[in-house]
Write a protein that holds these residues in place. Structure first.
Motif, PDB file in Angstrom:
ATOM      1  N   GLY A 183       7.370  -5.264 -34.958  1.00  0.00           N
ATOM      2  CA  GLY A 183       6.108  -5.390 -35.686  1.00  0.00           C
ATOM      3  C   GLY A 183       5.205  -6.463 -35.097  1.00  0.00           C
ATOM      4  O   GLY A 183       4.922  -6.466 -33.899  1.00  0.00           O
ATOM      5  N   LEU A 184       4.773  -7.404 -35.946  1.00  0.00           N
ATOM      6  CA  LEU A 184       3.858  -8.452 -35.509  1.00  0.00           C
ATOM      7  C   LEU A 184       4.495  -9.400 -34.499  1.00  0.00           C
ATOM      8  O   LEU A 184       3.789 -10.061 -33.732  1.00  0.00           O
ATOM      9  N   LEU A 185       5.812  -9.483 -34.505  1.00  0.00           N
ATOM     10  CA  LEU A 185       6.504 -10.337 -33.540  1.00  0.00           C
ATOM     11  C   LEU A 185       6.592  -9.689 -32.156  1.00  0.00           C
ATOM     12  O   LEU A 185       6.867 -10.375 -31.170  1.00  0.00           O
ATOM     13  N   GLY A 186       6.356  -8.392 -32.100  1.00  0.00           N
ATOM     14  CA  GLY A 186       6.488  -7.661 -30.846  1.00  0.00           C
ATOM     15  C   GLY A 186       5.701  -8.247 -29.691  1.00  0.00           C
ATOM     16  O   GLY A 186       6.250  -8.470 -28.605  1.00  0.00           O
ATOM     17  N   PRO A 187       4.378  -8.521 -29.875  1.00  0.00           N
ATOM     18  CA  PRO A 187       3.601  -9.082 -28.767  1.00  0.00           C
ATOM     19  C   PRO A 187       4.143 -10.426 -28.274  1.00  0.00           C
ATOM     20  O   PRO A 187       4.151 -10.691 -27.074  1.00  0.00           O
ATOM     21  N   PHE A 188       4.603 -11.278 -29.204  1.00  0.00           N
ATOM     22  CA  PHE A 188       5.119 -12.586 -28.808  1.00  0.00           C
ATOM     23  C   PHE A 188       6.417 -12.446 -28.003  1.00  0.00           C
ATOM     24  O   PHE A 188       6.629 -13.162 -27.018  1.00  0.00           O
ATOM     25  N   VAL A 189       7.271 -11.522 -28.438  1.00  0.00           N
ATOM     26  CA  VAL A 189       8.522 -11.280 -27.716  1.00  0.00           C
ATOM     27  C   VAL A 189       8.216 -10.706 -26.336  1.00  0.00           C
ATOM     28  O   VAL A 189       8.821 -11.101 -25.331  1.00  0.00           O
ATOM     29  N   TYR A 190       7.264  -9.791 -26.280  1.00  0.00           N
ATOM     30  CA  TYR A 190       6.884  -9.187 -24.994  1.00  0.00           C
ATOM     31  C   TYR A 190       6.343 -10.249 -24.049  1.00  0.00           C
ATOM     32  O   TYR A 190       6.700 -10.283 -22.857  1.00  0.00           O
ATOM     33  N   ILE A 191       5.474 -11.126 -24.541  1.00  0.00           N
ATOM     34  CA  ILE A 191       4.909 -12.191 -23.715  1.00  0.00           C
ATOM     35  C   ILE A 191       6.017 -13.093 -23.176  1.00  0.00           C
ATOM     36  O   ILE A 191       6.004 -13.482 -22.000  1.00  0.00           O
ATOM     37  N   ALA A 192       6.991 -13.420 -24.031  1.00  0.00           N
ATOM     38  CA  ALA A 192       8.098 -14.281 -23.605  1.00  0.00           C
ATOM     39  C   ALA A 192       8.927 -13.610 -22.514  1.00  0.00           C
ATOM     40  O   ALA A 192       9.285 -14.241 -21.510  1.00  0.00           O
ATOM     41  N   ILE A 193       9.220 -12.322 -22.699  1.00  0.00           N
ATOM     42  CA  ILE A 193      10.011 -11.601 -21.699  1.00  0.00           C
ATOM     43  C   ILE A 193       9.248 -11.487 -20.385  1.00  0.00           C
ATOM     44  O   ILE A 193       9.813 -11.655 -19.296  1.00  0.00           O
ATOM     45  N   LEU A 194       7.951 -11.214 -20.474  1.00  0.00           N
ATOM     46  CA  LEU A 194       7.145 -11.076 -19.260  1.00  0.00           C
ATOM     47  C   LEU A 194       7.048 -12.408 -18.514  1.00  0.00           C
ATOM     48  O   LEU A 194       7.117 -12.436 -17.278  1.00  0.00           O
ATOM     49  N   ALA A 195       6.878 -13.501 -19.255  1.00  0.00           N
ATOM     50  CA  ALA A 195       6.834 -14.822 -18.616  1.00  0.00           C
ATOM     51  C   ALA A 195       8.143 -15.103 -17.896  1.00  0.00           C
ATOM     52  O   ALA A 195       8.155 -15.603 -16.766  1.00  0.00           O
ATOM     53  N   LEU A 196       9.238 -14.751 -18.537  1.00  0.00           N
ATOM     54  CA  LEU A 196      10.551 -14.967 -17.933  1.00  0.00           C
ATOM     55  C   LEU A 196      10.739 -14.086 -16.699  1.00  0.00           C
ATOM     56  O   LEU A 196      11.402 -14.479 -15.741  1.00  0.00           O
ATOM     57  N   SER A 197      10.145 -12.896 -16.716  1.00  0.00           N
ATOM     58  CA  SER A 197      10.293 -11.985 -15.577  1.00  0.00           C
ATOM     59  C   SER A 197       9.633 -12.539 -14.324  1.00  0.00           C
ATOM     60  O   SER A 197      10.011 -12.177 -13.203  1.00  0.00           O
ATOM     61  N   VAL A 198       8.615 -13.390 -14.505  1.00  0.00           N
ATOM     62  CA  VAL A 198       7.965 -14.012 -13.349  1.00  0.00           C
ATOM     63  C   VAL A 198       8.857 -15.098 -12.759  1.00  0.00           C
ATOM     64  O   VAL A 198       8.952 -15.254 -11.541  1.00  0.00           O
ATOM     65  N   VAL A 199       9.527 -15.845 -13.632  1.00  0.00           N
ATOM     66  CA  VAL A 199      10.369 -16.954 -13.191  1.00  0.00           C
ATOM     67  C   VAL A 199      11.673 -16.450 -12.583  1.00  0.00           C
ATOM     68  O   VAL A 199      12.180 -16.996 -11.601  1.00  0.00           O
ATOM     69  N   ILE A 200      12.223 -15.387 -13.170  1.00  0.00           N
ATOM     70  CA  ILE A 200      13.500 -14.836 -12.713  1.00  0.00           C
ATOM     71  C   ILE A 200      13.229 -13.513 -12.008  1.00  0.00           C
ATOM     72  O   ILE A 200      12.911 -12.508 -12.639  1.00  0.00           O
ATOM     73  N   SER A 201      13.375 -13.505 -10.687  1.00  0.00           N
ATOM     74  CA  SER A 201      12.972 -12.360  -9.860  1.00  0.00           C
ATOM     75  C   SER A 201      13.574 -11.018 -10.251  1.00  0.00           C
ATOM     76  O   SER A 201      12.874 -10.006 -10.211  1.00  0.00           O
ATOM     77  N   PRO A 202      14.879 -10.925 -10.588  1.00  0.00           N
ATOM     78  CA  PRO A 202      15.457  -9.596 -10.819  1.00  0.00           C
ATOM     79  C   PRO A 202      14.828  -8.810 -11.963  1.00  0.00           C
ATOM     80  O   PRO A 202      15.027  -7.607 -12.061  1.00  0.00           O
ATOM     81  N   ILE A 203      14.089  -9.481 -12.847  1.00  0.00           N
ATOM     82  CA  ILE A 203      13.452  -8.767 -13.953  1.00  0.00           C
ATOM     83  C   ILE A 203      12.110  -8.235 -13.468  1.00  0.00           C
ATOM     84  O   ILE A 203      11.215  -9.006 -13.133  1.00  0.00           O
ATOM     85  N   PRO A 204      11.907  -6.896 -13.431  1.00  0.00           N
ATOM     86  CA  PRO A 204      10.643  -6.345 -12.934  1.00  0.00           C
ATOM     87  C   PRO A 204       9.538  -6.475 -13.977  1.00  0.00           C
ATOM     88  O   PRO A 204       9.717  -6.092 -15.135  1.00  0.00           O
TER      89      PRO A 204
END
Length: 231
Positions: free
Chosen positions: A53-74
């Motif tokens: 729900g409303l937490l979805g965008p925040f979780v997505y942003i966190a995962i995407l930020a982490l994907s930049v720092v950790i290469s194996p996550i596309p």
């Protein structure tokens, strides 16, 4: 450099903020994995984010930020999936925020930890030519944000290691991300709606962002081999 000076550089306000954001992103991913939700498949990720729900965008942003720092996550496929969830515009906004935060974290890690530590973390390192000025390298960052010529995270780490000023790095990163990010989320939105024209445009854009970077690397357009070296 004295030990106290090194500690002061390591624990300055900017680095502490980047570290706090990184730990928060890791905590979000840890929570998702322990909640036994399937985020490792496109459909599982899409359904999980929608269910939050409303937490979805925040979780997505966190995962995407982490994907930049950790290469194996596309990160690119995540932006496409986001387009199927929130549509082109909102998915683009969330993706730019997540990617930008991740880029800042990687920049500060590169600036603080140095070349050896980053190579140990990623297995690779990018060297910027010392013969080019900071403004020139800022334009290079801008171009590589628009086209995936080099890995997003490696460019971020390299910018920090090279000591490129924060204002120039953030401006080049933010402006360069906008076209490519909205392109990816548009592709997701077009696939979700299923319009023939939208799908055709998406396929053309996809070919361009794959073929053009390959040509730049293959034939050394823009003199990339003289400016950037990857080990």
């Amino acid at each position: 450099m004295k030990r106290q000076e090194r500690i002061k550089i390591l624990f300055n306000r900017q680095n502490a903020f980047a570290l706090a954001i990184l730990l928060l992103c890791l905590a979000v991913c840890y929570w998702l994995l322990n909640a036994q939700v399937n985020i490792l498949t496109p459909e599982g990720f899409r359904q999980t984010v929608k269910n939050l729900g409303l937490l979805g965008p925040f979780v997505y942003i966190a995962i995407l930020a982490l994907s930049v720092v950790i290469s194996p996550i596309p990160s690119a496929p995540l932006a496409v999936i986001a387009g199927t969830i929130w549509g082109t515009f909102m998915a683009g906004v969330y993706s730019i925020i997540g990617g930008f935060i991740g880029g800042l974290i990687a920049y500060f890690l590169g600036r603080t930890l140095g070349r050896s530590a980053i190579k140990a973390l990623t297995g690779k390192i990018i060297y910027f030519s010392k013969n080019k000025g900071e403004t020139y390298l800022s334009w290079l960052i801008f171009i590589t944000r628009m086209l995936p010529i080099f890995s997003f995270d490696l460019i971020s780490y390299a910018a920090g290691i090279a000591g490129i000023s924060l204002p120039k790095y953030t401006l080049a990163t933010f402006l360069g991300m906008i076209p490519s990010t909205f392109l990816l989320t548009y592709m997701g939105g077009a696939l979700s709606v299923g319009t023939p024209l939208g799908i055709a445009i998406s396929v053309i854009f996809l070919i361009v962002i794959i073929v053009l970077p390959w040509l730049i690397r293959r034939y050394n357009w823009l003199g990339m081999r003289d400016i950037v070296r990857v080990e």
